[in-house]
Design an enzyme around this catalytic site. Structure first.
Site, PDB file in Angstrom:
ATOM      1  N   MET A 101       0.889  -1.182   0.105  1.00 27.98           N
ATOM      2  CA  MET A 101      -0.107  -0.053  -0.083  1.00 27.98           C
ATOM      3  C   MET A 101       0.884   1.117   0.017  1.00 27.98           C
ATOM      4  SD  MET A 101      -2.876   1.356   0.028  1.00 27.98           S
ATOM      5  CE  MET A 101      -3.098   3.172  -0.118  1.00 27.98           C
ATOM      6  N   GLU A 102       0.518   2.116  -0.845  1.00 26.54           N
ATOM      7  CA  GLU A 102       1.347   3.457  -1.262  1.00 26.54           C
ATOM      8  C   GLU A 102       1.058   4.628  -0.315  1.00 26.54           C
ATOM      9  OE1 GLU A 102      -1.334   2.200  -3.319  1.00 26.54           O
ATOM     10  OE2 GLU A 102      -2.407   3.833  -3.986  1.00 26.54           O
ATOM     11  N   GLU A 123       4.537   0.933  -5.873  1.00 23.80           N
ATOM     12  CA  GLU A 123       3.838   1.759  -4.680  1.00 23.80           C
ATOM     13  C   GLU A 123       4.833   3.098  -4.852  1.00 23.80           C
ATOM     14  OE1 GLU A 123       1.601   0.438  -3.533  1.00 23.80           O
ATOM     15  OE2 GLU A 123       1.737  -1.566  -4.235  1.00 23.80           O
ATOM     16  N   HIS A 164       3.324   5.313  -7.363  1.00 31.63           N
ATOM     17  CA  HIS A 164       2.283   6.048  -6.690  1.00 31.63           C
ATOM     18  C   HIS A 164       2.410   7.380  -6.227  1.00 31.63           C
ATOM     19  CE1 HIS A 164      -1.237   3.523  -7.491  1.00 31.63           C
ATOM     20  NE2 HIS A 164      -0.977   2.361  -6.874  1.00 31.63           N
ATOM     21  N   GLU A 184      -4.214   3.542 -10.819  1.00 33.74           N
ATOM     22  CA  GLU A 184      -3.884   2.017 -10.780  1.00 33.74           C
ATOM     23  C   GLU A 184      -3.425   1.782 -12.243  1.00 33.74           C
ATOM     24  OE1 GLU A 184      -2.874   0.846  -8.427  1.00 33.74           O
ATOM     25  OE2 GLU A 184      -3.981   1.464  -6.827  1.00 33.74           O
TER      26      GLU A 184
HETATM   27  N1  B3K Z   1      -3.516   0.685  -3.821  1.00 31.78           N
HETATM   28  C1  B3K Z   1      -3.349  -0.243  -3.110  1.00 31.78           C
HETATM   29  C2  B3K Z   1      -4.427  -1.348  -3.394  1.00 31.78           C
HETATM   30  C3  B3K Z   1      -5.477  -1.193  -2.232  1.00 31.78           C
HETATM   31  C4  B3K Z   1      -6.670  -2.285  -1.927  1.00 31.78           C
HETATM   32  C5  B3K Z   1      -7.783  -1.906  -1.133  1.00 31.78           C
HETATM   33  N2  B3K Z   1      -8.578  -3.161  -1.106  1.00 31.78           N
HETATM   34  C6  B3K Z   1      -2.181  -0.879  -3.370  1.00 31.78           C
HETATM   35  C7  B3K Z   1      -1.629  -0.673  -5.111  1.00 31.78           C
HETATM   36  O1  B3K Z   1      -2.500  -0.946  -5.954  1.00 31.78           O
HETATM   37  O2  B3K Z   1      -0.777  -0.220  -5.055  1.00 31.78           O
HETATM   38 ZN    ZN Z   2      -1.512   0.568  -7.133  1.00 29.50          ZN
END
Ligand code: B3K
Ligand code: ZN
Length: 878
Positions: A280-281, A315, A318, A337
């Site tokens: 998670m970023e 990450e 992001h 994404e």
């Molecule tokens: N943004 C997070 C994913 C979150 C998922 C929430 N159920 C990781 C990623 O795509 O980098």
């Molecule tokens: Zn992502």
């Protein structure tokens, strides 16, 4: 004092219902007083009225779930929640303060709540993982920590003060730069963190526990010194070097490729053992599943190293595509994404091999996204409605979302792409955006009208391209037709803009017309190539230039010709894949394997000019799930047993026909010296291990001995687990003792034990379900840990067609039993694994009935989570 009840209410959220927030947040101060069963959170928020929402003063709406409310005040005036006319009211999803009770257009909200991290098994919000406090807030987890406008278009700078016991939580981390810290009475201490960059609540993070840091530093292009830290549990320090190295390379790559620099004094990664996804970023404080941080040659495979590198990059990237510029609402998820996946794909392509990366990505796209698009869960890259947003972190949003960006780059060219992205960063830094705003940057930077192209974001389904060829003795005409089959909720489809990269090959195998991008935008279009000396063979959809199915019946000779000569490595691989698929289909129909197939592959793999990693891919057969899709695409229904036998026969045939060459290649690919995870060495190991699998398929005693010897002597996990998997999957006599030895050696390393579980869960044996059921009773199977659950149940359901689709229904039943068991504990992971049933309509009537029965059994549970209910009911087609 009051406690919210758990939500059970059904709610469909629609893109068309979007309204801007009534109140914006100018700044937040969070004070978190940690205790496992009763953590107190004091939240002070400066609210300001949103000028974009004129009219009467709106109510203040704050999201909150499972919070114990203790007190709140506005501008120092305590708020009561008693009585029907009270300004403050609560419901299962949060609280509201009546607009007419608010003191003005700007005020200070101060609220105290209590939460129970230890009871949080869903791993969303603030929870405990092996005694360590950590958070996961995307998409809507922050509302389980405190009352807040938990929506991505509310962005604010955060200051966080964490307080906790020094003995169990010596390290206290949050987003941004470190502020004051110090001791407190009674063995407690505190730390403050200041994040000056406005961010939505979903990027909030907090970690507290007994952690050690692997430290390094990075100097940005403009000279900012950044502290880098990878935090892990004591004992894991020696497994962080690769993640750190990947981080530094990612930081440099983003500067060079996109002109994007890091923007805080510190960047931290924390590895946690209990995590619902990969990583998670969170701003400045990425939280990772420990599986994607920890690596040593003895415990991680080449594939693990590559995953670590790409997830660290993803990450990190992001920070600009996601954090500095975020999404206006969750329907825009692909904005961050799809774009970030595309960026990490390019990073890996630059770092390793571009064609190999492309083939790997397309394999994944087809296995997961095409499968999704062709079934009941199909949805557009930008969905239009959802019940549970966590169910929309899908292959379509991520992988097809990345394909859409890739096509954009193909259409506007590298320069146009860079200008458009520069404009995007310049125009929208600090904002929460939509796909329309992103698209406008491309239109403004390149002058191109993208209105038809934009259908890629709103229209679901995988387009099918068919082609017709004409040769008049001097000119070659290629006619392409496109058609997108209907998907749930979208019966009629419009033609898309499809970039089709194509080249023409002469009869001698040399390139006659080099690659050009044909733009297909109408249902049918012809492209004429004149003045050709001889009839060419077309190589179409080079580099997989669009996420479509190319339906092109070819004879074996032309496939072998393309396999031998195509200048485009992707299409060369594709020719081999199509060849194998056509043979498997013939076998299913009772046909035989032509000898020319092994001969063609034999010539290819002996070609020393070709990258070993590429040759390893060329020797790989299609998967059983992929074959089921191919059978259905031709109007049939899949019989898992017939598919399994066909592929097995093909492997044995290759093992027989190429035996000597495989054995020679395997020896030639041996890597000397100490293990290194670099792409070249990994490619050699991949080819050697692919040879081993085919040799075992031929079933000779010599092959068994070779695999056993490789297991016994391996100095790295790649070779060891490859040998173990080969033996176990061949149900070889030497397998059982080696499984035991492996467990004994690694019983204390959960990430390695996941591999041990997966090897067994994916063994294509007739009693697979019984074996997996027995493993669920093994002490190493801690089922509440998502990694363990996925390693055993997930890989059985998604990676063992023989076991999962057993004709007696035992595989389906086992998986459904475990989904029902996990659902009350962890709905997110349950819903994710439940996707294994999405293909039920592909199978012969007996299996269809069995799968449907299990789905109905799950759906009948009244207390089912919102997550799992949404998935199961959509799969059933409710
Ligand atoms: N943004 C997070 C994913 C979150 C998922 C929430 N159920 C990781 C990623 O795509 O980098
Ligand atoms: Zn992502």
């Amino acid at each position: 004092m009051r406690t919210d009840t758990a939500p059970g209410t059904d709610r469909t959220v629609r893109l068309t219902d979007y309204t801007p927030p009534g109140w914006l947040v100018e700044r937040v101060r969070l004070e978190v007083d940690l205790a496992p069963r009763a953590t107190r959170v004091r939240t002070r928020i400066r609210f300001r009225r949103n000028p974009d929402r004129p009219g009467a003063r709106p109510d203040l709406r704050l999201d909150g779930r499972r919070l114990t409310f203790l007190a709140a005040s506005i501008d120092g005036q305590p708020l009561g929640d008693a009585g029907p006319d009270a300004a403050l009211s609560f419901d299962a999803e949060g609280l509201s303060v009546r607009g007419d009770a608010l003191p003005g257009d700007s005020f200070e909200w101060d609220c105290l709540t209590e939460i129970d991290p230890q009871a949080n098994t869903e791993l969303e919000g603030l929870y405990l993982s092996r005694g360590m406090f950590c958070t996961q807030c995307e998409a809507e987890g922050f509302r389980k920590i405190t009352y807040y406008p938990d929506r991505p278009d509310v962005m604010a700078p955060f200051t966080v003060r964490i307080e906790g016991p020094r003995a169990t939580c010596p390290v206290l981390l949050s987003n941004g730069n470190p502020g004051a810290s110090g001791d407190l009475p009674d063995g407690r201490h505190f730390a403050e963190w200041v994040d000056p960059h406005p961010k939505p609540a979903y990027l909030f993070a907090l970690v507290a526990g007994d952690l050690v840091a692997h430290r390094d530093g990075f100097t940005t292009a403009s000279g900012r010194e950044v502290d880098l830290r990878v935090w892990v549990r004591p004992g894991d320090e020696d497994k962080c070097a690769y993640a750190m190295d990947a981080l530094k390379r990612s930081m440099r790559w983003d500067e060079v490729a996109y002109g994007r620099e890091y923007d805080l004094d510190i960047f931290q990664i924390v590895a946690v053992d209990d995590f619902n996804m990969g990583a998670m970023e969170n701003k400045g404080l990425n939280i990772f599943n420990s599986k994607y941080v920890l690596a040593s040659p003895e415990t991680a495979t080449d594939a693990d190293y590559e995953r670590i590198e790409s997830i660290v990059a993803h990450e990190y990237f992001h920070n600009w595509t996601g954090n500095r510029i975020t999404c206006r609402d969750w329907f825009q998820l692909c904005l961050k994404e799809g774009l970030t996946v595309f960026r990490d794909q390019c990073f890996t392509a630059d770092t390793r091999s571009e064609p190999v990366k492309r083939i790997d990505d397309v394999k994944m796209l087809r296995a997961r996204q095409f499968r999704e698009d062709q079934g009941p869960l199909a949805h557009p890259v930008r969905p239009e409605e959802y019940i549970e947003i966590n169910n929309f972190y899908t292959a379509t949003v991520y992988e097809k979302g990345a394909e859409v960006i890739r096509m954009l780059r193909t259409l506007v060219g590298e320069d146009g792409y860079r200008r458009a992205l520069d404009l995007y960063f310049e125009r929208h830094d600090g904002q929460a955006c939509t796909i329309e705003q992103f698209r406008a940057c491309f239109e403004d930077a390149t002058g191109r009208d993208l209105s038809q192209f934009a259908l890629w974001w709103s229209q679901s389904g995988t387009p099918r391209l068919t082609m017709a060829e004409d040769w008049d003795g001097a000119a070659y005409t290629l006619t392409l037709r496109q058609e997108t089959p209907p998907t749930p909720g979208q019966a009629a489809k419009a033609p898309l803009v499809i970039p089709v990269a194509a080249g023409l090959i002469g009869p001698d195998g040399a390139e006659m017309v080099p690659t050009q991008v044909l733009e297909l935008s109408r249902p049918e279009q012809s492209f004429r190539f004149e003045g050709l000396p001889a009839r060419p063979v077309a190589s179409v959809l080079r580099g997989f230039s669009a996420p479509v199915v190319l339906d092109r019946p070819l004879d074996d000779a032309t496939r072998a010709f393309l396999l031998a000569h195509d200048a485009d490595p992707f299409n060369r691989w594709q020719a081999g894949r199509d060849y194998a698929i056509s043979i498997a289909l013939r076998l299913i129909e009772g046909g035989a394997i032509p000898n020319a197939w092994a001969e063609a592959l034999g010539r290819l793999v002996a070609d020393e000019a070709l990258d070993p990693a590429f040759r390893a891919l060329a020797l790989e057969l299609p998967g059983e799930d992929e074959m089921a899709g191919e059978v259905v695409a031709r109007g049939g229904l899949a019989d898992p047993d017939a598919i399994h036998s066909a592929l097995r026969a093909m492997r044995a045939h290759l093992g027989d026909a190429l035996g000597a060459e495989l054995s020679r290649l395997r020896a030639a690919m041996a890597v000397d010296g100490p293990y290194s995870p670099d792409a070249a060495s990994a490619g050699r190991r991949a080819l050697a291990n692919r040879c081993m699998v085919l040799m075992l398929a031929a079933g000779t005693a010599q092959a068994h001995r070779a695999a056993e010897a490789q297991f016994d002597a391996a100095d790295n996990m790649t070779d060891r687990i490859a040998a173990l998997a080969a033996l176990v999957h061949a149900d070889a006599p030497g397998a059982a003792s080696r499984l035991d030895a492996f467990h004994a050696a690694w019983r204390h390393d959960p990430l390695v034990l996941d591999k041990w579980l997966t090897v067994q869960a994916t063994a294509p044996v007739s009693d697979a379900a019984t074996r997996v059921a027995a493993l669920t009773g093994h002490p190493s199977f801690e089922w509440k840990n998502p990694n363990r659950f996925r390693a055993l149940i997930g890989s059985f359901a998604m990676g063992n067609a023989t076991g999962f689709h057993a004709a007696d229904g035992s595989g389906y039943r086992l998986v459904a039993d475990w989904l029902l068991r996990l659902d009350p504990v962890n709905p997110q992971t349950t819903a994710r694994v439940a996707g294994c049933f999405e293909t039920w309509r592909r199978y012969e009537p007996g299996r269809q009935a069995l799968m449907q029965a299990e789905l109905r059994r799950i759906a009948a549970v009244e207390t089912l989570s919102r997550n799992t209910r949404e998935i199961v009911e959509r799969i059933l087609g409710g």
